[in-house]
Design a protein around this motif. Structure first.
Motif, PDB file in Angstrom:
ATOM      1  N   ASP A   1      46.998   8.485  -5.342  1.00 28.63           N
ATOM      2  CA  ASP A   1      46.553   7.737  -6.509  1.00 28.63           C
ATOM      3  C   ASP A   1      45.480   8.514  -7.267  1.00 28.63           C
ATOM      4  O   ASP A   1      45.377   8.416  -8.497  1.00 28.63           O
ATOM      5  CB  ASP A   1      45.970   6.377  -6.076  1.00 28.63           C
ATOM      6  N   ASP A   2      44.687   9.291  -6.522  1.00 34.37           N
ATOM      7  CA  ASP A   2      43.569  10.033  -7.110  1.00 34.37           C
ATOM      8  C   ASP A   2      43.924  11.450  -7.540  1.00 34.37           C
ATOM      9  O   ASP A   2      43.067  12.150  -8.088  1.00 34.37           O
ATOM     10  CB  ASP A   2      42.405  10.105  -6.117  1.00 34.37           C
ATOM     11  N   GLY A   3      45.153  11.903  -7.271  1.00 35.76           N
ATOM     12  CA  GLY A   3      45.510  13.254  -7.675  1.00 35.76           C
ATOM     13  C   GLY A   3      46.486  13.931  -6.742  1.00 35.76           C
ATOM     14  O   GLY A   3      47.420  13.298  -6.238  1.00 35.76           O
ATOM     15  N   LEU A   4      46.259  15.217  -6.465  1.00 39.00           N
ATOM     16  CA  LEU A   4      47.181  16.022  -5.672  1.00 39.00           C
ATOM     17  C   LEU A   4      46.421  16.874  -4.664  1.00 39.00           C
ATOM     18  O   LEU A   4      45.307  17.336  -4.942  1.00 39.00           O
ATOM     19  CB  LEU A   4      47.997  16.966  -6.570  1.00 39.00           C
ATOM     20  N   VAL A   5      47.046  17.093  -3.507  1.00 43.69           N
ATOM     21  CA  VAL A   5      46.587  18.093  -2.547  1.00 43.69           C
ATOM     22  C   VAL A   5      47.762  19.027  -2.297  1.00 43.69           C
ATOM     23  O   VAL A   5      48.855  18.580  -1.937  1.00 43.69           O
ATOM     24  CB  VAL A   5      46.123  17.459  -1.224  1.00 43.69           C
ATOM     25  N   MET A   6      47.543  20.335  -2.474  1.00 40.26           N
ATOM     26  CA  MET A   6      48.597  21.334  -2.326  1.00 40.26           C
ATOM     27  C   MET A   6      48.071  22.462  -1.435  1.00 40.26           C
ATOM     28  O   MET A   6      46.944  22.937  -1.625  1.00 40.26           O
ATOM     29  CB  MET A   6      48.998  21.896  -3.683  1.00 40.26           C
TER      30      MET A   6
ATOM     31  N   PHE B   1      66.370  18.511  -7.587  1.00 37.88           N
ATOM     32  CA  PHE B   1      65.101  18.124  -6.978  1.00 37.88           C
ATOM     33  C   PHE B   1      65.032  16.619  -6.751  1.00 37.88           C
ATOM     34  O   PHE B   1      65.821  15.838  -7.286  1.00 37.88           O
ATOM     35  CB  PHE B   1      63.930  18.564  -7.863  1.00 37.88           C
ATOM     36  N   ILE B   2      64.054  16.233  -5.909  1.00 38.88           N
ATOM     37  CA  ILE B   2      63.717  14.839  -5.715  1.00 38.88           C
ATOM     38  C   ILE B   2      62.231  14.666  -6.001  1.00 38.88           C
ATOM     39  O   ILE B   2      61.466  15.639  -5.985  1.00 38.88           O
ATOM     40  CB  ILE B   2      64.048  14.347  -4.291  1.00 38.88           C
ATOM     41  N   GLU B   3      61.809  13.413  -6.245  1.00 34.29           N
ATOM     42  CA  GLU B   3      60.421  13.141  -6.612  1.00 34.29           C
ATOM     43  C   GLU B   3      59.744  12.301  -5.540  1.00 34.29           C
ATOM     44  O   GLU B   3      60.346  11.405  -4.945  1.00 34.29           O
ATOM     45  CB  GLU B   3      60.374  12.420  -7.958  1.00 34.29           C
ATOM     46  N   ALA B   4      58.467  12.585  -5.294  1.00 35.36           N
ATOM     47  CA  ALA B   4      57.681  11.810  -4.343  1.00 35.36           C
ATOM     48  C   ALA B   4      57.476  10.391  -4.853  1.00 35.36           C
ATOM     49  O   ALA B   4      57.406  10.144  -6.058  1.00 35.36           O
ATOM     50  CB  ALA B   4      56.328  12.474  -4.110  1.00 35.36           C
ATOM     51  N   THR B   5      57.374   9.457  -3.897  1.00 35.84           N
ATOM     52  CA  THR B   5      57.186   8.046  -4.219  1.00 35.84           C
ATOM     53  C   THR B   5      56.051   7.482  -3.367  1.00 35.84           C
ATOM     54  O   THR B   5      55.496   8.164  -2.501  1.00 35.84           O
ATOM     55  CB  THR B   5      58.467   7.246  -3.926  1.00 35.84           C
ATOM     56  N   VAL B   6      55.728   6.216  -3.599  1.00 32.75           N
ATOM     57  CA  VAL B   6      54.722   5.548  -2.780  1.00 32.75           C
ATOM     58  C   VAL B   6      55.150   5.536  -1.320  1.00 32.75           C
ATOM     59  O   VAL B   6      54.332   5.700  -0.413  1.00 32.75           O
ATOM     60  CB  VAL B   6      54.478   4.113  -3.296  1.00 32.75           C
TER      61      VAL B   6
ATOM     62  N   ASP C   1      47.046   6.023  -1.102  1.00 31.39           N
ATOM     63  CA  ASP C   1      45.727   5.549  -1.530  1.00 31.39           C
ATOM     64  C   ASP C   1      44.584   6.258  -0.807  1.00 31.39           C
ATOM     65  O   ASP C   1      43.426   5.842  -0.902  1.00 31.39           O
ATOM     66  CB  ASP C   1      45.606   4.033  -1.339  1.00 31.39           C
ATOM     67  N   MET C   2      44.873   7.338  -0.076  1.00 27.56           N
ATOM     68  CA  MET C   2      43.821   8.115   0.577  1.00 27.56           C
ATOM     69  C   MET C   2      42.954   8.817  -0.463  1.00 27.56           C
ATOM     70  O   MET C   2      43.404   9.139  -1.560  1.00 27.56           O
ATOM     71  CB  MET C   2      44.434   9.178   1.503  1.00 27.56           C
ATOM     72  N   LYS C   3      41.694   9.055  -0.099  1.00 31.32           N
ATOM     73  CA  LYS C   3      40.812   9.855  -0.935  1.00 31.32           C
ATOM     74  C   LYS C   3      41.206  11.331  -0.816  1.00 31.32           C
ATOM     75  O   LYS C   3      41.765  11.759   0.197  1.00 31.32           O
ATOM     76  CB  LYS C   3      39.348   9.663  -0.528  1.00 31.32           C
ATOM     77  N   LEU C   4      40.891  12.097  -1.851  1.00 31.11           N
ATOM     78  CA  LEU C   4      41.282  13.508  -1.853  1.00 31.11           C
ATOM     79  C   LEU C   4      40.748  14.258  -0.637  1.00 31.11           C
ATOM     80  O   LEU C   4      41.465  15.045  -0.010  1.00 31.11           O
ATOM     81  CB  LEU C   4      40.792  14.180  -3.138  1.00 31.11           C
ATOM     82  N   GLY C   5      39.487  14.013  -0.284  1.00 32.41           N
ATOM     83  CA  GLY C   5      38.898  14.718   0.848  1.00 32.41           C
ATOM     84  C   GLY C   5      39.570  14.380   2.163  1.00 32.41           C
ATOM     85  O   GLY C   5      39.784  15.258   3.010  1.00 32.41           O
TER      86      GLY C   5
END
Length: 246
Positions: free
Chosen positions: A10-15, A141-146, A170-174
């Motif tokens: 919800d807050d962004g992306l981690v790659m 391709f496929i897309e990520a979902t909840v 809904d996890m925080k980025l950290g």
């Protein structure tokens, strides 16, 4: 081989991606597998790559040259910054994969090699929410979902259990970054074809700029602490569970 993880929050992306490549036990190299393109305030794109290194590097070069205006097609389909949505941008990645296959695929096949490449692609354009895609060697391709907020490519089996048990959108980025690094720690312990350093990128939603990147090497103090504390926590949890009565 390689290991890459992308997570949509919800807050962004981690790659994250490792940097090891193997062509046998005595031919090990290090190559970057995390790439990004950005126009601050407009769009941010991040790509993780796995598979045949020549194929993935060719795809990245086509996208980079297109986004810099140095490689153009009639429809401009190789310029990520012309995309209005992340879906359109993912289609451009797929097209670049098929373009490389059209040039190299037949020659790889005649040499007894398969056209093997996969990608995790994420980012945000304007006010559209961040999105994440798993792109295959056919360009589809496929897309990520909840329900499934993360993708893995490469040697994923050892790092998957913690993601299956813990990952939530809904996890925080950290916290998500910590979880992803624990997934890498598990993989590193069980698979020699995956190795440090790890490239890690976290993107905060709606900032439309890349501010947090890190290369984690052998002597990184946080990663060493994380690995040690996770091992202790697992041993403690194991000992606290009642033994089987036999």
């Amino acid at each position: 081989m390689t290991y890459c993880v992308g997570m949509l929050l919800d807050d962004g992306l981690v790659m994250a991606a490792d940097t090891r490549t193997n062509a046998g036990v005595d031919n090990v190299g290090k190559f970057k597998k995390l790439y990004s393109w950005e126009r601050p305030g407009q769009a941010v794109f991040v790509l993780l790559t796995a598979g045949n290194l020549a194929i993935t590097q060719a795809v990245v070069s086509m996208l980079t040259e297109g986004s810099q205006g140095r490689h153009k097609t009639k429809d401009g389909a190789d310029n990520l910054f012309t995309a209005k949505t992340m879906f359109q941008a993912a289609r451009m990645i797929g097209k670049a994969v098929r373009d490389v296959k059209a040039v190299d695929g037949e020659f790889l096949h005649s040499n007894g090699e398969s056209f093997a490449a996969s990608f995790i692609f994420g980012g945000q354009i304007g006010k559209e929410r961040p999105r994440l895609f798993n792109i295959y060697s056919a360009g589809n391709f496929i897309e990520a979902t909840v329900d499934t907020p993360f993708f893995q490519i490469g040697e994923h089996k050892y790092g998957k259990p913690i993601l299956d048990r813990v990952a939530r959108n809904d996890m925080k980025l950290g916290d998500a970054a910590k979880m992803v690094l624990l997934s890498f720690d598990s993989t590193l312990r069980s698979n020699l074809s995956v190795g440090l350093p790890i490239d890690l990128l976290t993107y905060e939603r709606d900032t439309l700029k890349i501010e947090h990147t890190k290369r984690i090497g052998l002597d990184d103090p946080y990663f060493k602490m994380l690995s040690s504390e996770w091992s202790k926590a697992l041993r403690t949890a194991f000992m606290n569970i009642e033994a089987l009565d036999i």
